[in-house]
Scaffold this active site. Structure first.
Site, PDB file in Angstrom:
ATOM      1  N   ASP A  84       0.872  -1.177   0.000  1.00 21.56           N
ATOM      2  CA  ASP A  84       0.000   0.000   0.000  1.00 21.56           C
ATOM      3  C   ASP A  84       0.908   1.226   0.000  1.00 21.56           C
ATOM      4  O   ASP A  84       2.116   1.135   0.266  1.00 21.56           O
ATOM      5  CB  ASP A  84      -0.949  -0.037   1.206  1.00 21.56           C
ATOM      6  N   ASP A 119      -3.772   7.297  -3.501  1.00 25.00           N
ATOM      7  CA  ASP A 119      -5.173   7.746  -3.597  1.00 25.00           C
ATOM      8  C   ASP A 119      -5.552   8.480  -2.318  1.00 25.00           C
ATOM      9  O   ASP A 119      -4.862   8.378  -1.307  1.00 25.00           O
ATOM     10  CB  ASP A 119      -6.104   6.556  -3.839  1.00 25.00           C
ATOM     11  N   CYS A 269     -13.281 -24.413  16.648  1.00 23.08           N
ATOM     12  CA  CYS A 269     -12.358 -24.503  15.522  1.00 23.08           C
ATOM     13  C   CYS A 269     -11.319 -25.555  15.879  1.00 23.08           C
ATOM     14  O   CYS A 269     -11.050 -25.792  17.059  1.00 23.08           O
ATOM     15  CB  CYS A 269     -11.690 -23.135  15.315  1.00 23.08           C
ATOM     16  N   CYS A 271      -8.154 -25.602  14.171  1.00 24.51           N
ATOM     17  CA  CYS A 271      -6.901 -25.249  13.525  1.00 24.51           C
ATOM     18  C   CYS A 271      -5.757 -25.635  14.466  1.00 24.51           C
ATOM     19  O   CYS A 271      -5.989 -26.036  15.607  1.00 24.51           O
ATOM     20  CB  CYS A 271      -6.852 -23.763  13.183  1.00 24.51           C
ATOM     21  N   CYS A 274      -6.069 -23.999  17.881  1.00 24.41           N
ATOM     22  CA  CYS A 274      -7.198 -24.411  18.717  1.00 24.41           C
ATOM     23  C   CYS A 274      -7.098 -25.872  19.135  1.00 24.41           C
ATOM     24  O   CYS A 274      -7.690 -26.287  20.134  1.00 24.41           O
ATOM     25  CB  CYS A 274      -8.503 -24.125  17.996  1.00 24.41           C
TER      26      CYS A 274
END
Ligand code: GUN
Ligand code: ZN
Length: 641
Positions: A84, A119, A269, A271, A274
């Site tokens: 960015d 921008d 979860c 994952c 977890c």
């Protein structure tokens, strides 16, 4: 940079982005990494990252290192690096110590893969005048960026706060500048406030005016609960700082909302985080470790949701996923209603899908498949009288043993599609839909309105007693009294009209004849001795033979006209590339059955599209049509000199 689309659903797409010899699949999430920390810990989960070139530029040590080694070495990451530009700092702090030219040249110098102009994001509640000024500055900077030599894919960002006319103006002006990549910006506060319906309006308006063949990034949409909806609107890429920012506040992300770590008794979860810890163990960790652990989970569930979205596109289940996620928060449901009330998907949603249409609540009645069906039944030739029957179980023919004819049209009143003419009941999405057998109030009302509207086309209307629909002038009947009738020719013509438009049936079938499969379904459709097409078992579509296509080409229905070069690719690879499409019928949607012809209307083949007519005219890369049958006779004659 090259962008091509491989699969479609709603306005969503699975695409391939090729940037500097690197290939990534979209939709994709760019996890935010801090330039000082690098991407070491993320490599295992992601082939892409986003960081901030302004933060690098501002720090002397990082700047020197980035200039000397390049951004990839700095981050220790050889995947796709997106940076960015400092626009967000401009928004947060009102000023940045860098010009548009400087940041573009800097991004170029450090070798980023994807970069952004400087921008000017506008606060959503800003006045029209303020937003207009920021849009104009952004457009000027985009224009300036065109003249700065860049060796990266450069993004121009649509701004305009919540002023939809400015969003349109911004998208159109930037669109004309022919950037490789676009973004929608200035929406972070809307997401933070759960103003998802405004976000949908902004995306709809921006997408409408941006070039359809370019990838579109949604800045700052890092929460996975938004991914299905945003992708179904045509967003291709996301960035997420959310996974870290939420972790820092002890917040645990799920695809349907956010939980406070202090409230979690069981992790919903499995994952690797977890699986390894209990919530109480994470709570007792020191701040730094806890943040790391939560950030890892937050990132993994976010990436997992992107995978779920992709799988939903492959299966054509994206709108089912969007509808189920919309139940997670009323603001998402409101956003879904705004989306479905627009006509945006009319020309973009696939004509046939790999999976059944699931009714999930009254919003489903506004789905593009339903609207499209109600348009397309008008294509079917009419009969003298109308008989409206109740839904007593699918297939309807097996129950009633009747079919429509010139004399009498049999339709089923449906709580999902309104009216189902019995002769097209096997065609997608009519047979391939599931809904509760007990209608809700919205369905009941929808069905009654559909029956009433459709009945207007008939002088004589008979209605099944069981439906309990009051209609002036109609006669009420017991279904056991209906006259048994069946006209195979009428059915074949109706299927052709429903798929290829009004009049197609008459063009294809003068002496219609059907050949059935062992299960009793129509398999082949003939006209006399000429094979016109096959009824595809999966979706009831009539796919054309070469002879069938030769007849329909005269009416210019579903025709894709292609240039000379396409003859070679049809012959050798059985595909038509988008770049070879010259023009095509505007009714063509993704996965439609089409006829491919050259400029002199010579038939080259028949096949299935990947993209809608809007898209195939614009995309420079990728496949427009996969050819099923080639007109060998013509192709051979034409390629040998
Ligand atoms: N990050 C979050 N919002 C924006 C935006 O509008 N523009 C840019 N460049 N970055 C952002
Ligand atoms: Zn987890």
């Amino acid at each position: 940079m090259k962008f091509e689309v491989k699969y479609r659903d709603a306005a969503g797409r699975i695409g391939v982005l090729k940037i500097k010899n690197k290939k990534i699949e979209t939709p994709v999430l760019f996890p935010v990494v801090h330039p000082r920390e690098g991407a070491e810990s993320i490599k295992r989960y992601s082939q892409v990252v986003i960081t901030n070139s302004y933060l690098i530029y501002k720090n002397e040590e990082l700047r020197e290192k980035a200039i000397k080694q390049g951004i990839h070495k700095l981050l220790n990451f050889d995947g796709v690096v997106f940076t960015d530009s400092g626009s967000y700092q401009l928004y947060e702090y009102g000023d940045v110590e860098i010009s548009n030219r400087e940041i573009l040249e800097f991004q170029n110098r450090i070798g980023v893969d994807i970069g952004v102009i400087l921008d000017v994001p506008t606060e959503p509640n800003a006045s029209y005048d303020k937003a207009l000024r920021d849009v104009e500055t952004t457009i000027e900077r985009a224009l300036e960026a065109k003249n700065i030599k860049k060796n990266f894919a450069c993004i121009a960002t649509v701004q305009g706060a919540r002023h939809l006319r400015l969003r349109a103006y911004s998208a159109r002006k930037l669109g004309e500048l022919n950037f490789e990549f676009y973004a929608i910006g200035g929406v972070v506060p809307l997401m933070e406030n759960y103003e998802f319906s405004t976000l949908v309006k902004i995306i709809l308006q921006s997408k409408k005016y941006l070039p359809i063949e370019k990838p579109v990034h949604l800045f700052g949409a890092g929460h996975p609960m938004l991914f299905p909806l945003a992708v179904s609107l045509g967003i291709d890429t996301f960035d997420s700082a959310a996974y870290i920012l939420y972790a820092k506040e002890d917040r645990y992300i799920t695809p349907y909302g956010t939980l406070k770590l202090s409230d979690i008794k069981e992790f919903p979860c499995l994952c690797e985080v977890c699986l390894s810890y209990k919530p109480s163990e994470v709570r007792s960790m020191d701040k730094k470790e806890r943040t790391n652990i939560l950030a890892k989970h937050n990132l993994l569930v976010s990436i997992q949701e992107i995978n779920r979205v992709k799988q939903a596109i492959y299966e054509n289940k994206l709108l089912e996923l969007v509808e189920s996620r919309a139940r997670a928060h009323p603001s998402l449901l409101e956003a879904l209603r705004i989306f479905y009330n627009s006509n945006y998907l009319r020309k973009l949603d696939p004509i046939t899908k790999k999976s059944a249409f699931f009714y999930s609540g009254e919003e489903s009645l506004r789905r593009p498949e339903v609207k499209e069906h109600l348009r397309r039944i008008k294509n079917i030739e009419s009969s003298e009288r109308l008989v409206v029957l109740a839904d007593r179980g699918k297939p309807f023919y097996d129950f009633y043993k009747v079919g429509s004819s010139k004399k009498c049209r049999f339709v089923i009143a449906s709580g999902v599609f309104g009216i189902i003419p019995i002769e097209v009941e096997e065609v997608y999405p009519l047979n391939q839909h599931e809904a509760p057998r007990i209608l809700d109030k919205a369905q009941r009302k929808f069905m009654e309105i559909a029956v009433k509207n459709y009945s207007k086309l008939y002088k004589e209307v008979l209605i099944d007693d069981a439906l309990n629909i009051k209609l002036e002038g109609a006669e009420y009947i017991d279904y056991t009294d209906i006259e048994k009738d069946f006209d195979m020719g009428f059915k074949l013509r109706a299927i052709a009209d429903y798929i290829y438009g009004s009049g197609a049936g008459k063009i294809l079938f003068k002496k219609p004849r059907a050949v059935f499969s062992r299960t009793g379904r129509i398999r082949y459709a003939y006209d006399g001795d000429v094979l016109i097409g096959t009824i595809r078992a999966s979706d009831g579509f009539l796919t054309l033979s070469i002879e069938g296509a030769k007849r329909l080409i005269k009416a210019e229905r579903n025709v894709v006209f292609v240039g000379e070069r396409a003859k070679e690719t049809i012959k050798n690879r059985s595909v038509v590339y988008n770049r070879d499409v010259l023009s095509c019928s505007s009714e063509i949607k993704p996965y439609h059955e089409v006829i491919v012809a050259d400029e002199e209307k010579n038939l080259l083949g028949v096949g299935k599209t990947i993209l809608s007519s809007l898209e195939m005219l614009k995309f420079k890369h990728g496949i427009a049509v996969k050819i099923r049958h080639k007109n060998k006779e013509y192709l051979e004659r034409n390629l040998i000199f």
